[in-house]
Motif scaffolding. Structure first.
Motif, PDB file in Angstrom:
ATOM      1  N   ILE A  63       0.854  -1.183   0.000  1.00 35.84           N
ATOM      2  CA  ILE A  63       0.000   0.000   0.000  1.00 35.84           C
ATOM      3  C   ILE A  63       0.893   1.237   0.000  1.00 35.84           C
ATOM      4  CG2 ILE A  63      -1.732   1.328   1.256  1.00 35.84           C
ATOM      5  CD1 ILE A  63      -2.554  -1.345   2.611  1.00 35.84           C
ATOM      6  N   CYS A  64       1.680   1.369   1.091  1.00 33.82           N
ATOM      7  CA  CYS A  64       2.502   2.568   1.225  1.00 33.82           C
ATOM      8  C   CYS A  64       3.625   2.348   2.224  1.00 33.82           C
ATOM      9  CB  CYS A  64       1.645   3.773   1.646  1.00 33.82           C
ATOM     10  SG  CYS A  64       0.799   3.577   3.228  1.00 33.82           S
ATOM     11  N   THR A  65       4.550   3.289   2.220  1.00 38.34           N
ATOM     12  CA  THR A  65       5.657   3.305   3.171  1.00 38.34           C
ATOM     13  C   THR A  65       5.530   4.556   4.029  1.00 38.34           C
ATOM     14  OG1 THR A  65       7.128   4.547   1.712  1.00 38.34           O
ATOM     15  CG2 THR A  65       7.194   2.143   1.539  1.00 38.34           C
ATOM     16  N   GLY A  66       6.195   4.545   5.167  1.00 35.77           N
ATOM     17  CA  GLY A  66       6.224   5.708   6.056  1.00 35.77           C
ATOM     18  C   GLY A  66       7.659   6.074   6.381  1.00 35.77           C
ATOM     19  N   GLU A  67       8.228   6.955   5.594  1.00 32.11           N
ATOM     20  CA  GLU A  67       9.633   7.332   5.758  1.00 32.11           C
ATOM     21  C   GLU A  67       9.740   8.608   6.594  1.00 32.11           C
ATOM     22  OE1 GLU A  67      11.023   7.263   1.448  1.00 32.11           O
ATOM     23  OE2 GLU A  67       8.897   6.736   1.469  1.00 32.11           O
ATOM     24  N   THR A  68      10.770   8.681   7.410  1.00 32.40           N
ATOM     25  CA  THR A  68      10.992   9.884   8.217  1.00 32.40           C
ATOM     26  C   THR A  68      12.323  10.512   7.854  1.00 32.40           C
ATOM     27  OG1 THR A  68      11.877   8.498  10.000  1.00 32.40           O
ATOM     28  CG2 THR A  68       9.568   9.153  10.174  1.00 32.40           C
ATOM     29  N   TYR A  69      12.285  11.806   7.630  1.00 29.84           N
ATOM     30  CA  TYR A  69      13.471  12.600   7.313  1.00 29.84           C
ATOM     31  C   TYR A  69      13.552  13.747   8.303  1.00 29.84           C
ATOM     32  CZ  TYR A  69      13.148   9.943   2.984  1.00 29.84           C
ATOM     33  OH  TYR A  69      13.081   8.920   2.068  1.00 29.84           O
ATOM     34  N   LYS A  70      14.573  14.544   8.194  1.00 30.72           N
ATOM     35  CA  LYS A  70      14.783  15.639   9.144  1.00 30.72           C
ATOM     36  C   LYS A  70      13.593  16.601   9.192  1.00 30.72           C
ATOM     37  CE  LYS A  70      17.994  19.328  10.319  1.00 30.72           C
ATOM     38  NZ  LYS A  70      19.212  20.030   9.963  1.00 30.72           N
ATOM     39  N   ASN A  71      13.058  16.964   8.025  1.00 30.33           N
ATOM     40  CA  ASN A  71      12.004  17.976   7.983  1.00 30.33           C
ATOM     41  C   ASN A  71      10.670  17.483   7.460  1.00 30.33           C
ATOM     42  OD1 ASN A  71      13.661  20.138   8.911  1.00 30.33           O
ATOM     43  ND2 ASN A  71      14.627  20.173   6.894  1.00 30.33           N
ATOM     44  N   VAL A  72      10.544  16.168   7.252  1.00 29.43           N
ATOM     45  CA  VAL A  72       9.313  15.674   6.644  1.00 29.43           C
ATOM     46  C   VAL A  72       9.070  14.214   7.017  1.00 29.43           C
ATOM     47  CG1 VAL A  72      10.349  14.913   4.464  1.00 29.43           C
ATOM     48  CG2 VAL A  72       8.018  15.718   4.473  1.00 29.43           C
ATOM     49  N   VAL A  73       7.796  13.870   7.119  1.00 33.91           N
ATOM     50  CA  VAL A  73       7.379  12.472   7.177  1.00 33.91           C
ATOM     51  C   VAL A  73       6.695  12.223   5.845  1.00 33.91           C
ATOM     52  CG1 VAL A  73       5.921  10.756   8.315  1.00 33.91           C
ATOM     53  CG2 VAL A  73       7.120  12.478   9.683  1.00 33.91           C
ATOM     54  N   LYS A  74       7.209  11.251   5.104  1.00 32.86           N
ATOM     55  CA  LYS A  74       6.751  10.995   3.736  1.00 32.86           C
ATOM     56  C   LYS A  74       5.996   9.671   3.694  1.00 32.86           C
ATOM     57  CE  LYS A  74       9.524  11.807   0.200  1.00 32.86           C
ATOM     58  NZ  LYS A  74       8.873  12.713  -0.730  1.00 32.86           N
ATOM     59  N   VAL A  75       4.770   9.735   3.192  1.00 32.68           N
ATOM     60  CA  VAL A  75       3.979   8.530   2.953  1.00 32.68           C
ATOM     61  C   VAL A  75       3.957   8.327   1.441  1.00 32.68           C
ATOM     62  CG1 VAL A  75       1.740   7.410   3.198  1.00 32.68           C
ATOM     63  CG2 VAL A  75       2.578   8.926   5.005  1.00 32.68           C
ATOM     64  N   THR A  76       4.625   7.265   1.001  1.00 32.60           N
ATOM     65  CA  THR A  76       4.729   6.983  -0.432  1.00 32.60           C
ATOM     66  C   THR A  76       3.825   5.815  -0.785  1.00 32.60           C
ATOM     67  OG1 THR A  76       7.017   7.748  -0.450  1.00 32.60           O
ATOM     68  CG2 THR A  76       6.304   6.395  -2.315  1.00 32.60           C
ATOM     69  N   PHE A  77       2.895   6.061  -1.698  1.00 36.53           N
ATOM     70  CA  PHE A  77       1.990   5.024  -2.183  1.00 36.53           C
ATOM     71  C   PHE A  77       2.639   4.346  -3.381  1.00 36.53           C
ATOM     72  CE2 PHE A  77      -0.727   7.395   0.484  1.00 36.53           C
ATOM     73  CZ  PHE A  77      -1.785   6.571   0.838  1.00 36.53           C
ATOM     74  N   ALA A  78       2.806   3.030  -3.288  1.00 40.02           N
ATOM     75  CA  ALA A  78       3.525   2.270  -4.312  1.00 40.02           C
ATOM     76  C   ALA A  78       2.896   2.416  -5.698  1.00 40.02           C
ATOM     77  CB  ALA A  78       3.593   0.799  -3.921  1.00 40.02           C
ATOM     78  N   LYS A  79       1.578   2.462  -5.753  1.00 41.48           N
ATOM     79  CA  LYS A  79       0.870   2.592  -7.039  1.00 41.48           C
ATOM     80  C   LYS A  79       0.064   3.886  -7.074  1.00 41.48           C
ATOM     81  CE  LYS A  79       0.579  -2.420  -7.403  1.00 41.48           C
ATOM     82  NZ  LYS A  79       0.362  -3.170  -6.194  1.00 41.48           N
TER      83      LYS A  79
END
Length: 132
Positions: A63-79
Motif C-alpha cells: 500500500i505505502c511506506t512511512g519514511e521519516t526525514y529531518k524535515n518531513v514524514v513521507k507517505v509513499t503510495f507504491a501505485k
C-alpha cells in the motif's frame, strides 16, 4: 547479542513502535497518527519493516511506506499514480509513472478521511490486480 540479532527477534510492529519512540519529536507523533489512520482504514493491514528501517503497509500488495526525514514524514503510495486523488493529498514524487507521495511537515494537519479513502483505494487497486 548484536543489534541485528535483537532486531530479528522483534516483530515489524514492535520495530515501528521503537522507531516512533526513538524519534521523540513531531515526526514520531506524525508517523504514529498516520499509522493509526492506515490501520483504521484497513484493519487487516500487514506491517513490515524494510530497507533498514522503513515501515511498510501491505494488503494484497504494498500500500505505502512511512519514511521519516529531518524535515518531513513521507507517505509513499507504491501505485499512487494509478489512484484518484480528489482531495489533492499527493504533493511529492508527482513526476514518476508509479509512485506518489504525501510529505507532511511539522504542524501540518492530516485530512483523516481523505487519507483513509486513499488507503482504501490502494487496497482496492491491489485486490483488483491480484485477481487479474
Amino acid at each position: 547479542m548484536s543489534k541485528s540479532e535483537s532486531q530479528k527477534e522483534k516483530s515489524p510492529s514492535q520495530m515501528i513502535d521503537e522507531r516512533i519512540r526513538d524519534l521523540g519529536d513531531w515526526r514520531g507523533k506524525m508517523l504514529s497518527q498516520l499509522r493509526a489512520l492506515i490501520k483504521q482504514a484497513v484493519p487487516e493491514v500487514v506491517e513490515e519493516w524494510k530497507w533498514r528501517g522503513v515501515p511498510v503497509w501491505y494488503h494484497d500488495g504494498m500500500i505505502c511506506t512511512g519514511e521519516t526525514y529531518k524535515n518531513v514524514v513521507k507517505v509513499t503510495f507504491a501505485k499512487g499514480a494509478a489512484l484518484d486523488d480528489p482531495s489533492g493529498l499527493f504533493n511529492s514524487s508527482l513526476d514518476g509513472n508509479a509512485r506518489r507521495a504525501i510529505d507532511f511537515q511539522e504542524g501540518d494537519e492530516i485530512d483523516e478521511e481523505a487519507l483513509k479513502a486513499l488507503v482504501r483505494a490502494a487496497v482496492t487497486l491491489n485486490a483488483s490486480r491480484a485477481k487479474a
